[in-house]
Write an enzyme that holds these catalytic residues in place. Structure first.
Site, PDB file in Angstrom:
ATOM      1  N   LYS A  79       0.624  -1.097   0.209  1.00  0.00           N
ATOM      2  CA  LYS A  79      -0.021  -0.026  -0.133  1.00  0.00           C
ATOM      3  C   LYS A  79       0.907   1.258  -0.083  1.00  0.00           C
ATOM      4  CE  LYS A  79      -3.772   2.195   2.856  1.00  0.00           C
ATOM      5  NZ  LYS A  79      -4.452   1.811   3.906  1.00  0.00           N
ATOM      6  N   SER A 154      -9.664   1.858   3.090  1.00  0.00           N
ATOM      7  CA  SER A 154      -8.563   2.594   2.386  1.00  0.00           C
ATOM      8  C   SER A 154      -7.743   1.662   1.622  1.00  0.00           C
ATOM      9  CB  SER A 154      -7.833   3.769   3.019  1.00  0.00           C
ATOM     10  OG  SER A 154      -7.106   3.137   4.151  1.00  0.00           O
ATOM     11  N   SER A 178      -9.550  -0.721   7.572  1.00  0.00           N
ATOM     12  CA  SER A 178      -9.141  -0.507   6.065  1.00  0.00           C
ATOM     13  C   SER A 178      -8.331  -1.674   5.542  1.00  0.00           C
ATOM     14  CB  SER A 178      -8.005   0.782   5.957  1.00  0.00           C
ATOM     15  OG  SER A 178      -8.584   1.909   5.920  1.00  0.00           O
TER      16      SER A 178
HETATM   17  N1  GLN Z   1     -12.510   4.158   6.675  1.00  0.00           N
HETATM   18  C1  GLN Z   1     -12.025   4.707   8.125  1.00  0.00           C
HETATM   19  C2  GLN Z   1     -11.542   6.371   7.910  1.00  0.00           C
HETATM   20  O1  GLN Z   1     -11.792   6.702   6.669  1.00  0.00           O
HETATM   21  C3  GLN Z   1     -10.802   3.792   8.161  1.00  0.00           C
HETATM   22  C4  GLN Z   1      -9.626   4.111   7.516  1.00  0.00           C
HETATM   23  C5  GLN Z   1      -8.413   3.148   7.756  1.00  0.00           C
HETATM   24  O2  GLN Z   1      -8.599   2.093   8.549  1.00  0.00           O
HETATM   25  N2  GLN Z   1      -7.331   3.598   7.093  1.00  0.00           N
HETATM   26  O3  GLN Z   1     -10.784   6.633   8.739  1.00  0.00           O
END
Ligand code: GLN
Length: 491
Positions: A79, A154, A178
């Protein structure tokens, strides 16, 4: 080939790492135009690393001594929030468009030391803020099961890459879901380890008390193979745990593995908003665990509904502090300006995306003098209550089983104008982050549209081996994780 087949083929010399790497690069070339899982590709580096792996394999074959690392010569994608030396690290943001870190993140370093081959950096919501990969400044990633839909986020690029067989293993990060949410949406297996299990050194910080590096693979065993390598203490991250890497053992039969296991079913995770097919598939999977010898018990985690507001105070608060460093002076892009104040305003105004700006404003507000206690202070107290819910449950239970998300993957654009609807995506994944416990997501079925459904199992701190044991047992008696998206069987 599955990961196990590839490991075996490399070991016996039936294929070389170079051949394997070329095959994955070809798969990327053919599917990337439709999936867009990557922000950057590193084919030359990959082939160089593959050659080196082949050299190590052939040296070993000539003089077999200590067997080489298990994942020597196997491809990997990472990532784009984890640093790889000399490879761009954009974090899905324009503000880091030209940033090339001078060092490797510890997790990356450990996999490269084990001889893995880096194919590229995967797409992500900007600074990992989002649940669909639509917040990337470099375009959206498409779900391999239905390219009109999001892969989740994400870490959507990593999940899509594994799902579309563009890589056997991928690194992601999970601050609020994420890894697990995109794993569920893309029909792959993904772990959010215990907070502190994996070093955060070289991971671009979002919410420092929540961030963890996780792994995607097609099945639990694959994920475990990589997690074992990246776990363990790192002098460069004071929050990394001194415990030895998880000892994972796959020799049990499914019934041995699950005999007498106490599985809790948290009622709050099965509330009205759940898509009926998600409920059905998860309940079916839980009853299969019972068939294998597990004992089921309903449990209450009464503070679950507070996880969302608590997370959306704590994570933005930490993000607003962490993102202060992107000022146009030290990293990345710089907007032309006359004065230093103008430099900060213009750089941040021009190169941060809308969601990142929203989080910085929310976080700055929650931390501001007059509101600190009412928002951030209060959220920290409720975070403790959420943590205690889990601690109480794990005095009587070994694992908790629940859906990962209330629905299957949604169409691209569906939540584009509704940040709150997007935040709701995380309602069931956030509690594990706030408590710091490990959670593993894996496929347990499909809805009527043919979209994958995920289940997550959670355990007490540092109990990842138990999660792998349960998921592996389940995957030995089911085949959801082996189903392929139609895009892969196209001639
Ligand atoms: N969707 C969550 C956010 O927008 C978690 C994102 C993540 O785990 N990086 O913060």
């Amino acid at each position: 080939m599955t990961l196990e087949e590839s490991i075996h083929a490399l070991r016996t010399g039936r294929v070389s790492s170079t051949e394997l790497t070329r095959a994955y690069l070809e798969q990327i070339t053919s599917l990337e135009p439709e999936i867009h899982a990557f922000i950057s590709l590193t084919p030359e580096l990959a082939l160089q690393q593959a050659q080196e792996a082949d050299r190590r394999w052939s040296d070993w074959r000539k003089a077999p001594s200590q067997p080489p690392p298990l994942l020597l010569g196997l491809p990997l994608v990472v990532k784009d929030v984890l640093c790889v030396a000399d490879v761009p690290c954009t974090c899905g943001s324009r503000i880091l468009e030209n940033f090339r870190p001078p060092y490797h993140a510890t997790a990356v370093q450990r996999l490269l030391d084990a001889g893995m081959v880096l194919l590229g950096k995967t797409n992500t919501d900007e600074f990992a803020m989002g649940s669909s990969t639509e917040n990337s400044a470099y375009g959206v990633t498409h779900n391999p099961w239905d390219v009109q839909r999001v892969p989740g986020g994400s870490s959507g690029g990593s999940a899509a890459a594994v799902s579309a067989h563009m890589a056997p293993l991928a690194l992601g990060t999970d601050t609020g879901g994420s890894v697990r949410q995109p794993a569920a949406y893309c029909g792959v297996t993904g772990i959010k380890p215990t907070y502190g299990r994996v070093s955060r050194y070289g991971l671009v910080a979002f919410g420092s008390s929540l961030d963890v590096v996780g792994v995607f693979g097609r099945e639990a065993r694959d994920v475990a193979r990589a997690l074992v390598l990246i776990s363990g203490q790192d002098p460069r991250d004071a929050t990394s745990s001194a415990l030895p890497p998880p000892q994972v053992d796959f020799d049990h039969s499914p019934t041995q593995a699950l005999h007498g296991l106490k599985v809790g079913i948290p009622e709050e995770y099965f509330s009205a908003g759940l898509q009926p097919e998600v409920r059905q598939a998860v309940e079916q999977a839980i009853s299969q665990l019972q068939d294998l010898g597990a004992q089921l018990q309903t449990v209450h985690l009464p503070h679950t509904s507070y996880a969302l507001p608590v997370y959306y105070l704590i994570a933005p608060a930490e993000a607003s502090a962490n993102l202060a460093r992107y000022d146009g002076v030290r990293f990345g892009q710089r907007a032309e300006s006359e004065t230093i104040a103008e430099l900060f305003f213009r750089t941040r105004g021009r190169y941060f995306g809308a969601e990142v700006k929203r989080r910085i404003m929310l976080g700055t507000y929650a931390l501001s003098a007059g509101y600190y206690q009412a928002y951030y202070g209060q959220a920290q107290k409720v975070r403790t209550l959420i943590r205690e819910d889990f601690a109480r449950a794990f005095t009587a239970l070994d694992i908790l089983a629940a859906p990962v998300t209330p629905t299957t993957a949604f169409p691209i654009g569906e939540h584009a104008d509704d940040p709150l609807a997007m935040y709701m995506e995380d309602a069931l994944t956030l509690p594990a982050n706030l408590a710091g416990i490990p959670a593993l997501a894996f496929p347990v079925g499909f809805d009527a549209k043919g979209l994958p459904i995920g289940m997550q199992i959670m355990a007490s701190h540092f109990n990842e081996p138990l999660l792998f044991r349960v998921a592996h047992a389940y995957q030995q008696v089911t085949d959801w994780h082996t189903r392929l998206p139609a895009i892969l069987s196209r001639g």
